[in-house]
Design an enzyme around this catalytic site. Structure first.
Site, short mmCIF file in Angstrom:
data_model
loop_
_atom_site.label_atom_id
_atom_site.label_comp_id
_atom_site.label_asym_id
_atom_site.label_seq_id
_atom_site.Cartn_x
_atom_site.Cartn_y
_atom_site.Cartn_z
N HIS A 244 2.57 6.75 4.33
CA HIS A 244 1.20 6.26 3.61
C HIS A 244 1.24 6.69 2.03
O HIS A 244 0.97 5.59 1.37
CB HIS A 244 0.16 7.35 4.29
CG HIS A 244 -0.04 7.43 5.49
ND1 HIS A 244 -0.63 6.70 6.38
CD2 HIS A 244 0.57 8.54 6.23
CE1 HIS A 244 -0.60 7.13 7.74
NE2 HIS A 244 0.12 8.36 7.58
C1 BDR Z 1 -2.36 11.43 4.89
O1 BDR Z 1 -2.43 12.63 5.45
C2 BDR Z 1 -1.19 13.39 5.04
O2 BDR Z 1 -0.94 13.92 6.35
C3 BDR Z 1 -0.22 12.45 4.55
O3 BDR Z 1 0.46 13.11 3.60
C4 BDR Z 1 -1.18 11.50 4.04
O4 BDR Z 1 -1.48 11.85 2.76
C5 BDR Z 1 -2.24 10.45 5.95
O5 BDR Z 1 -3.46 10.40 6.65
#
Ligand code: BDR
Ligand code: CA
Length: 315
Positions: A244
């Protein structure tokens, strides 16, 4: 001229790839990183951030420690993200001198923005606690922030509840302050990040680059794939996972990597089933003006190619 950038991170595995991408891209000038509670506790997210910069040979990137809990809620239960991130990243302890700066991240954000020429993009890829605190403490920073690029939110499906994405869900009050702050906001939600997956074959290509960043990214991508396949497999794509936070950084380098709609978005803070949901008014039924460029799709081949090109670089 490279784009100046501050990354606000809760460094786990995908934040780490985002940090390396931001630090090594010739198109970006990483002014510093601020840590926040999120994927794991603030002690670990801060230590992980230092380890990442140290590992890639950039120990001088300033790192500031930020908030250790959400704005208005008790600390969230631990363990939700363990399989995908763990606490300490699989990197050696700092050996090249990466050191935590003194002072609180929120104060550094305020000082840095007030002293700036209004040209530093802010990219939070964790819960929005630090950013909301900074806005509340010194609202004059807003006019100095040209754009906020947030990894967070979800329209079609959540990842921590049926409809909420982790970063927004962990601190919805903070997220609500930030999305309504009046500055240009671009949101990179799950709707986009789940469209640009990185596969185990890509991890092999990253490792074959032979660079510290390529090696670390390969490790983190494989850990993510293992965690996703076990806990929330990508439909029709076993052996691949979203990264992400790195997509958010790549969308600053190349905005065309995501498809966006400029729409009204707000955050649900008081609900039985949907706390932390980003409420997206694609048809403008609520009578509010658009405030967020919300990404609904992403270009996977371009994303993977960008990671391979940037993480093949050395400091
Ligand atoms: C987001 O949540 C975190 O676990 C990841 O680093 C990312 O920023 C995804 O939902
Ligand atoms: Ca994150």
């Amino acid at each position: 001229m490279p784009t100046k950038l501050i990354l606000d991170v809760d460094t786990g595995t995908d934040d780490a790839v985002a940090l390396m991408t931001a630090a090594l891209s010739p198109d970006l000038e990483l002014v510093g990183a601020t840590s926040v509670n999120g994927n794991t506790t603030i002690d670990y997210t801060t230590e992980n951030t230092l380890r990442v910069f140290d590992w890639i040979g950039l120990p001088d990137v300033p790192v500031f420690r930020g908030c250790d809990r959400p704005l208005a809620r008790p600390q969230a239960p631990r363990g939700m993200a363990t399989r995908i991130h763990g606490d300490l990243l699989d990197l050696p302890p700092v050996s090249r001198g990466a050191t935590l700066q003194s002072g609180h991240a929120v104060d550094w954000l305020i000082e840095t923005y007030l002293a700036s020429d209004g040209d530093i993009v802010l990219c939070p890829v964790g819960p929005l606690t630090n950013i909301a605190m900074a806005i509340q403490k010194e609202p004059r920073i807003l006019e100095k922030i040209p754009q906020i690029v947030i990894m967070g939110g979800a329209h079609d499906h959540g990842n921590v509840t049926a409809s909420a994405e982790f970063n927004i869900w962990l601190d919805p009050e903070a997220a609500r302050i930030v999305v309504n702050c009046g500055r240009p906001i671009r949101m990179i939600p799950l709707d986009a990040t789940h469209r640009a997956l990185v596969s185990s074959e890509d991890a092999g290509r990253l490792r074959a680059l032979g660079t510290p960043a390529g090696e670390a990214a390969a490790r983190f991508v494989l850990k993510r794939i293992d965690g996703y396949d076990a806990t929330q497999p990508m439909p029709h794509r076993p052996g691949a996972a979203p990264v992400h936070d790195a997509l958010a950084v790549c969308s600053i380098i190349d905005p065309a990597i995501v498809t966006t709609s400029f729409i009204p978005v707000d955050v649900e803070v008081d609900a039985e089933l949907s706390v932390g949901r980003t409420v997206c008014d694609f048809r403008f039924r609520g009578g509010k003006p658009a405030n967020v460029e919300f990404a609904t799709d992403a270009d996977e081949p371009t994303f993977v190619a960008m990671l391979l090109e940037i993480l093949g670089r050395t400091a």
